[in-house]
Design a protein around this motif. Sequence first.
Motif, mmCIF file in Angstrom:
data_model
loop_
_atom_site.group_PDB
_atom_site.id
_atom_site.type_symbol
_atom_site.label_atom_id
_atom_site.label_comp_id
_atom_site.label_asym_id
_atom_site.label_seq_id
_atom_site.Cartn_x
_atom_site.Cartn_y
_atom_site.Cartn_z
ATOM 1 N N TRP A 171 3.424 -0.103 7.312
ATOM 2 C CA TRP A 171 2.996 0.293 5.964
ATOM 3 C C TRP A 171 2.878 -0.899 5.018
ATOM 4 O O TRP A 171 2.283 -0.793 3.958
ATOM 5 C CB TRP A 171 3.975 1.310 5.381
ATOM 6 C CG TRP A 171 3.993 2.637 6.073
ATOM 7 C CD1 TRP A 171 5.080 3.258 6.632
ATOM 8 C CD2 TRP A 171 2.897 3.543 6.255
ATOM 9 N NE1 TRP A 171 4.735 4.481 7.152
ATOM 10 C CE2 TRP A 171 3.395 4.682 6.940
ATOM 11 C CE3 TRP A 171 1.543 3.503 5.915
ATOM 12 C CZ2 TRP A 171 2.587 5.761 7.283
ATOM 13 C CZ3 TRP A 171 0.732 4.578 6.261
ATOM 14 C CH2 TRP A 171 1.254 5.688 6.940
ATOM 15 N N GLN A 172 3.460 -2.023 5.362
ATOM 16 C CA GLN A 172 3.322 -3.272 4.593
ATOM 17 C C GLN A 172 3.750 -3.109 3.129
ATOM 18 O O GLN A 172 3.046 -3.533 2.205
ATOM 19 C CB GLN A 172 1.869 -3.771 4.652
ATOM 20 C CG GLN A 172 1.390 -4.115 6.050
ATOM 21 C CD GLN A 172 -0.038 -4.629 6.068
ATOM 22 O OE1 GLN A 172 -0.945 -3.948 5.614
ATOM 23 N NE2 GLN A 172 -0.246 -5.822 6.593
ATOM 24 N N HIS A 173 4.923 -2.553 2.911
ATOM 25 C CA HIS A 173 5.406 -2.392 1.534
ATOM 26 C C HIS A 173 5.583 -3.713 0.791
ATOM 27 O O HIS A 173 5.184 -3.809 -0.390
ATOM 28 C CB HIS A 173 6.719 -1.599 1.545
ATOM 29 C CG HIS A 173 6.512 -0.139 1.806
ATOM 30 N ND1 HIS A 173 7.493 0.678 2.334
ATOM 31 C CD2 HIS A 173 5.435 0.667 1.609
ATOM 32 C CE1 HIS A 173 7.038 1.902 2.451
ATOM 33 N NE2 HIS A 173 5.793 1.923 2.029
ATOM 34 N N PRO A 174 6.150 -4.749 1.410
ATOM 35 C CA PRO A 174 6.264 -6.029 0.676
ATOM 36 C C PRO A 174 4.906 -6.589 0.280
ATOM 37 O O PRO A 174 4.734 -7.081 -0.848
ATOM 38 C CB PRO A 174 6.982 -6.948 1.675
ATOM 39 C CG PRO A 174 7.720 -6.018 2.583
ATOM 40 C CD PRO A 174 6.848 -4.824 2.719
ATOM 41 N N GLU A 175 3.939 -6.491 1.193
ATOM 42 C CA GLU A 175 2.602 -6.987 0.882
ATOM 43 C C GLU A 175 1.955 -6.164 -0.235
ATOM 44 O O GLU A 175 1.241 -6.711 -1.087
ATOM 45 C CB GLU A 175 1.717 -6.947 2.139
ATOM 46 C CG GLU A 175 2.100 -7.948 3.216
ATOM 47 C CD GLU A 175 3.169 -7.406 4.162
ATOM 48 O OE1 GLU A 175 3.818 -6.395 3.817
ATOM 49 O OE2 GLU A 175 3.354 -8.008 5.238
ATOM 50 N N THR A 176 2.209 -4.850 -0.226
ATOM 51 C CA THR A 176 1.675 -3.992 -1.288
ATOM 52 C C THR A 176 2.238 -4.394 -2.641
ATOM 53 O O THR A 176 1.502 -4.512 -3.633
ATOM 54 C CB THR A 176 2.020 -2.517 -1.002
ATOM 55 O OG1 THR A 176 1.414 -2.112 0.237
ATOM 56 C CG2 THR A 176 1.524 -1.611 -2.120
ATOM 57 N N LEU A 177 3.545 -4.613 -2.696
ATOM 58 C CA LEU A 177 4.186 -5.018 -3.944
ATOM 59 C C LEU A 177 3.620 -6.345 -4.437
ATOM 60 O O LEU A 177 3.274 -6.480 -5.629
ATOM 61 C CB LEU A 177 5.699 -5.131 -3.722
ATOM 62 C CG LEU A 177 6.526 -5.587 -4.928
ATOM 63 C CD1 LEU A 177 6.402 -4.598 -6.078
ATOM 64 C CD2 LEU A 177 7.993 -5.768 -4.525
ATOM 65 N N ILE A 178 3.484 -7.305 -3.548
ATOM 66 C CA ILE A 178 2.979 -8.625 -3.937
ATOM 67 C C ILE A 178 1.530 -8.537 -4.418
ATOM 68 O O ILE A 178 1.157 -9.118 -5.445
ATOM 69 C CB ILE A 178 3.105 -9.613 -2.768
ATOM 70 C CG1 ILE A 178 4.581 -9.894 -2.455
ATOM 71 C CG2 ILE A 178 2.365 -10.917 -3.073
ATOM 72 C CD1 ILE A 178 4.802 -10.695 -1.191
ATOM 73 N N ALA A 179 0.706 -7.797 -3.669
ATOM 74 C CA ALA A 179 -0.709 -7.684 -4.035
ATOM 75 C C ALA A 179 -0.883 -7.046 -5.408
ATOM 76 O O ALA A 179 -1.684 -7.517 -6.232
ATOM 77 C CB ALA A 179 -1.452 -6.871 -2.974
ATOM 78 N N LEU A 180 -0.133 -5.981 -5.684
ATOM 79 C CA LEU A 180 -0.266 -5.310 -6.973
ATOM 80 C C LEU A 180 0.262 -6.169 -8.114
ATOM 81 O O LEU A 180 -0.310 -6.177 -9.218
ATOM 82 C CB LEU A 180 0.455 -3.957 -6.938
ATOM 83 C CG LEU A 180 -0.164 -2.901 -6.019
ATOM 84 C CD1 LEU A 180 0.630 -1.600 -6.087
ATOM 85 C CD2 LEU A 180 -1.618 -2.638 -6.395
ATOM 86 N N LEU A 181 1.335 -6.902 -7.872
ATOM 87 C CA LEU A 181 1.857 -7.799 -8.906
ATOM 88 C C LEU A 181 0.862 -8.919 -9.203
ATOM 89 O O LEU A 181 0.668 -9.299 -10.368
ATOM 90 C CB LEU A 181 3.200 -8.382 -8.469
ATOM 91 C CG LEU A 181 4.393 -7.417 -8.509
ATOM 92 C CD1 LEU A 181 5.627 -8.093 -7.916
ATOM 93 C CD2 LEU A 181 4.684 -6.955 -9.935
ATOM 94 N N ILE A 182 0.225 -9.451 -8.166
ATOM 95 C CA ILE A 182 -0.777 -10.497 -8.381
ATOM 96 C C ILE A 182 -1.929 -9.964 -9.220
ATOM 97 O O ILE A 182 -2.376 -10.599 -10.186
ATOM 98 C CB ILE A 182 -1.294 -11.041 -7.031
ATOM 99 C CG1 ILE A 182 -0.202 -11.852 -6.337
ATOM 100 C CG2 ILE A 182 -2.550 -11.884 -7.237
ATOM 101 C CD1 ILE A 182 -0.568 -12.308 -4.940
#
Length: 280
Positions: free
Chosen positions: A249-260
Amino acid sequence: MSTTRASHKVSFGPSRTIRLGLRRIAFEVRAYFRQGDSVFFTFLFPVLFLFIFAVAFSSSTFGPPTDEVTAAGYYLPAMLAAGLLLSGTQLLAIDIAMERSDGTLKRLGGMPLSPVSYFIGKLGQVLVTGVFQAALLLVIAAVFFGVALPTDPERWLTFTWVFLLGAITCGVLGIALSALPRSGRSATAVVIPIVLVLQFISGVFIPFDTLPEWLQNFAGIFPLKWIAQGMRSVFLPEVFADAEPGGSWQHPETLIALLIWLVVGLILARLTFRWIRKDG
């Protein structure tokens, strides 16, 4: 007159800015629900499409036999993600462009109201209407189509941060995108195609794993893909993660992408927002 007006703006402190922003939220929400076309094409549009997909594919199921879900259950997370894009990016981009074109922003710029208070009002509107929209989608999915909602608190925690971060990010990007149309008349023609293309390539209308790999990678540049994936992680069985890029599900990547994208949107909004167009 200009000296007095300038002194009002300079005297704005954080508490006054927030207080005026909260007042703007109430005003923006009332104004939103008075616009029938905006309510239909942003608030009710995902609900309508959930009905269409659920009925059109009522005889179909998605996933392996042991963890299959109905069409309503499969498309629920997609419609939740689309709702944030429509209520945030599309609505604010068009709405602010119209307000700039019809002179509303010019009048607001002449009042003791800072852009930050104005932004708080718009983003608050996105959050309030987004909560109502998500609640309506969940109720319809559960009551009319028998979709089993998650019972795991961890999944609802994931839903909360994906929803809040997604709503604020989409709202900020809508404010930034509002500078692109040269007039209120052209706003719809400029904004809607962008939003529509993002929905098609981000796993909203078409299952994401059926798209070509290059198109999946391209969609991964934009926030909607990550919001939709985050929502799928909440409402779909764990086995569906195998079909996601990287098999998770790539939750860390989702968080980083949305913050960026949130930071990018804030920077663009700060650089491009004007009460009136410079060339106007």
